[in-house]
Enzyme design. Structure first.
Site, PDB file in Angstrom:
ATOM      1  N   LEU A  76     -19.894 -10.736   4.837  1.00  0.00           N
ATOM      2  CA  LEU A  76     -19.496  -8.973   3.977  1.00  0.00           C
ATOM      3  C   LEU A  76     -20.670  -7.552   4.957  1.00  0.00           C
ATOM      4  O   LEU A  76     -21.797  -7.558   5.466  1.00  0.00           O
ATOM      5  CB  LEU A  76     -19.498  -8.800   2.828  1.00  0.00           C
ATOM      6  CG  LEU A  76     -18.657  -9.268   1.524  1.00  0.00           C
ATOM      7  CD1 LEU A  76     -19.194  -8.934   0.664  1.00  0.00           C
ATOM      8  CD2 LEU A  76     -18.015  -9.822   2.315  1.00  0.00           C
ATOM      9  N   GLY A  78     -19.687  -4.145   5.707  1.00  0.00           N
ATOM     10  CA  GLY A  78     -19.898  -2.937   5.410  1.00  0.00           C
ATOM     11  C   GLY A  78     -20.471  -1.984   5.123  1.00  0.00           C
ATOM     12  O   GLY A  78     -19.915  -0.623   5.562  1.00  0.00           O
ATOM     13  N   GLY A  79     -22.021  -2.551   5.214  1.00  0.00           N
ATOM     14  CA  GLY A  79     -22.549  -1.180   4.905  1.00  0.00           C
ATOM     15  C   GLY A  79     -23.273  -0.112   5.598  1.00  0.00           C
ATOM     16  O   GLY A  79     -23.819  -1.107   7.178  1.00  0.00           O
ATOM     17  N   ASN A 212     -23.272 -12.261   1.909  1.00  0.00           N
ATOM     18  CA  ASN A 212     -23.879 -10.632   2.899  1.00  0.00           C
ATOM     19  C   ASN A 212     -24.442 -10.600   3.865  1.00  0.00           C
ATOM     20  O   ASN A 212     -25.466 -11.501   4.135  1.00  0.00           O
ATOM     21  CB  ASN A 212     -24.474  -9.797   1.832  1.00  0.00           C
ATOM     22  CG  ASN A 212     -24.384  -9.355   0.568  1.00  0.00           C
ATOM     23  OD1 ASN A 212     -22.842  -9.272   0.117  1.00  0.00           O
ATOM     24  ND2 ASN A 212     -24.492  -9.328  -0.717  1.00  0.00           N
ATOM     25  N   LYS A 361     -33.093  -4.657   0.874  1.00  0.00           N
ATOM     26  CA  LYS A 361     -31.859  -3.673   0.253  1.00  0.00           C
ATOM     27  C   LYS A 361     -33.092  -2.427   0.664  1.00  0.00           C
ATOM     28  O   LYS A 361     -32.758  -1.087   0.630  1.00  0.00           O
ATOM     29  CB  LYS A 361     -31.951  -3.883  -0.937  1.00  0.00           C
ATOM     30  CG  LYS A 361     -31.064  -4.830  -1.209  1.00  0.00           C
ATOM     31  CD  LYS A 361     -29.739  -4.970  -1.078  1.00  0.00           C
ATOM     32  CE  LYS A 361     -28.679  -6.269  -1.236  1.00  0.00           C
ATOM     33  NZ  LYS A 361     -27.804  -6.285  -0.071  1.00  0.00           N
TER      34      LYS A 361
END
Length: 460
Positions: A76, A78-79, A212, A361
């Site tokens: 993933l 997309g961030g 992720n 994060k």
């Protein structure tokens, strides 16, 4: 067609070229929202869950090798890392020695291909904002693409809805802010809508590993692939024991009514159940967001449900402009990909070590990753060098944004192998070769500098 609000949302999505499968999925959740569905999971409806540990599982080498040869990897990606002040894919952040998250991920996969003589395709789920930068960065890896499969597919988008009217918001100042991603539960919708799920099945892949891109511990490990293959499960998630830093995060549980495993996120927890959410002795396991699924089983369930997997809804209320609290309040309807664990009969959980869960994060996490707490060997797998990962808390006024963070560590991260905690209040710039030992707290009212070669300890 439903209500006027749904009609307007449909029209907006169609005009933007959003896939029909994604539009129907959005319509499903819109109707739930319209009828007052909150997606909440009351504490009284669940009970703690137990699971086996990977450390106790026996997986024969030939089983592991065969499994990884039939595994496809999805990251993933997309961030944008906007919370850290970035305006491009977070995976392009430098980790060390000029290597970004993407560089390390690509090299992990290429190394495993050589070890197991496996095709092991790497496919990224990008957003329209991360696609071009990501693909440009991966162009240097000419051997990375696998014939017949793309290197990327795009996640969908949906309109933000005005809180009071449930109609698509209009924001001419920045029309991009009128849209939001549907959460990473969109993975399954996008796989079906793009036809990629069918292509993976046709190419003979029996297992799909998803994680992720900001978690470099999430290596497509052959032993875990072997466990999943011999389990016969259609779907599985890797879990870790919760720590004090996970008190506010989601956790696994078992639903009392039907015995199914569920993943309860913070946004699905009632206010009166927050104490139970934070109870690490009751709910002991959280998700790594490393999951495995059988693509044939996934296709079968999606086909049975007309493309709508029916994941539990997460209703998020935010401002249309996250940086402007005066902007209108909107509802963002999201789903979590891990919530698919409750959809499949026979889903499994397995406890793994924290070495498979190294998410970044915040810049606190980034400092640890850039330090010598981890070595990166020829296989590009993170090797934790200290017994425990140190706790880091940097003053957000000076370190929250990557650009400001980098200015304060111009010669790189300090040595933290012997550190237990580093708390920094105020504006400190670190010189070259600084070492942190034990628990260290720094505080200052004016800009200060930690001298090159300094040894910081509680006794210093």
């Amino acid at each position: 067609m439903g209500s006027a609000g749904l009609t307007k949302a449909r029209e907006k999505m169609m005009a933007a070229g959003v896939d029909e499968v994604a539009i129907e999925t959005f319509a499903h959740y819109y109707r739930l929202l319209e009828h007052g569905e909150t997606g909440m999971i009351p504490e009284a409806s669940i009970e703690p869950v137990e699971m086996e540990s990977l450390a106790d599982v026996e997986v024969a080498e030939d089983v592991a090798a065969e499994a990884i040869r039939h595994t496809a990897v999805i990251k993933l990606n997309g961030g944008l890392g906007t919370s850290m002040g970035m305006d491009r894919a977070k995976s392009l952040l430098c980790v060390r020695r000029g290597l970004s998250f993407l560089d390390i991920i690509a090299r992990q996969v290429l190394h495993l291909r050589g070890v197991y003589d496996a095709p092991l395709p790497l496919i990224l789920m990008n957003s329209f904002r991360t696609s071009s930068d990501t693909m440009a960065a991966l162009a240097r890896y000419e051997d990375l693409p696998v014939a017949g499969l793309p290197l990327e597919f795009l996640q969908n988008k949906e309109p933000k809805l005005l809180l009071d009217k449930l109609t698509p918001v209009s924001w001419p100042k920045d029309p991009d802010l009128e849209w939001c991603p549907p959460g990473h539960g969109d993975l399954y919708t996008a796989l079906r809508g793009t036809g990629l799920l069918d292509r993976l099945i046709e190419a003979g892949y029996r297992h799909v590993f998803v994680s992720n891109s900001d978690n470099l511990g999430a290596v497509p490990d052959a032993r875990v692939a072997g466990w999943f293959a011999q389990s016969g499960a259609p779907f599985a998630i890797e879990a870790v024991r919760r720590t004090p830093s996970d008190r506010k995060g989601g956790h696994f549980a078992r639903r009392r009514s039907d015995g199914r495993i569920v993943l309860r996120e913070t946004a699905q927890t009632l206010e009166e159940d927050r104490a139970a959410l934070a109870d690490l002795t009751r709910h002991r396991f959280s998700s790594t967001n490393n999951l495995w699924f059988d693509p044939v089983a996934m296709k079968r369930v999606l086909d049975e449900r007309d493309g709508v997997l029916g994941l539990p809804m997460i209703r998020n209320v935010k401002h249309v402009d996250p940086g402007d609290s005066r902007s209108p309040e909107v509802v963002q309807v999201e789903t979590a990909m891990g919530a698919a664990v409750e959809v499949f009969e026979g889903s499994r959980l397995i406890e793994v070590g924290r070495d498979r869960f190294v998410p970044v994060k915040t810049t606190n996490d980034l400092l640890v990753l850039r330090s010598d707490v981890y070595d990166i060997g020829p296989d590009f797998v993170l090797d934790q060098t200290s017994e425990e990962v140190p706790f880091v808390e940097l003053d957000p006024a000076h370190y929250k944004l990557v650009g400001e963070f980098d200015k304060r560590f111009p010669e790189g991260a300090p040595s933290m192998r012997k550190a237990a905690a580093l708390r920094v209040a105020g504006d400190w710039t670190f010189g070259k070769g600084v070492e942190v030992i034990g628990e260290v707290s720094l505080a200052a009212d004016a800009p200060r500098r930690v001298q090159p070669g300094a040894v910081l300890s509680a006794d210093a």
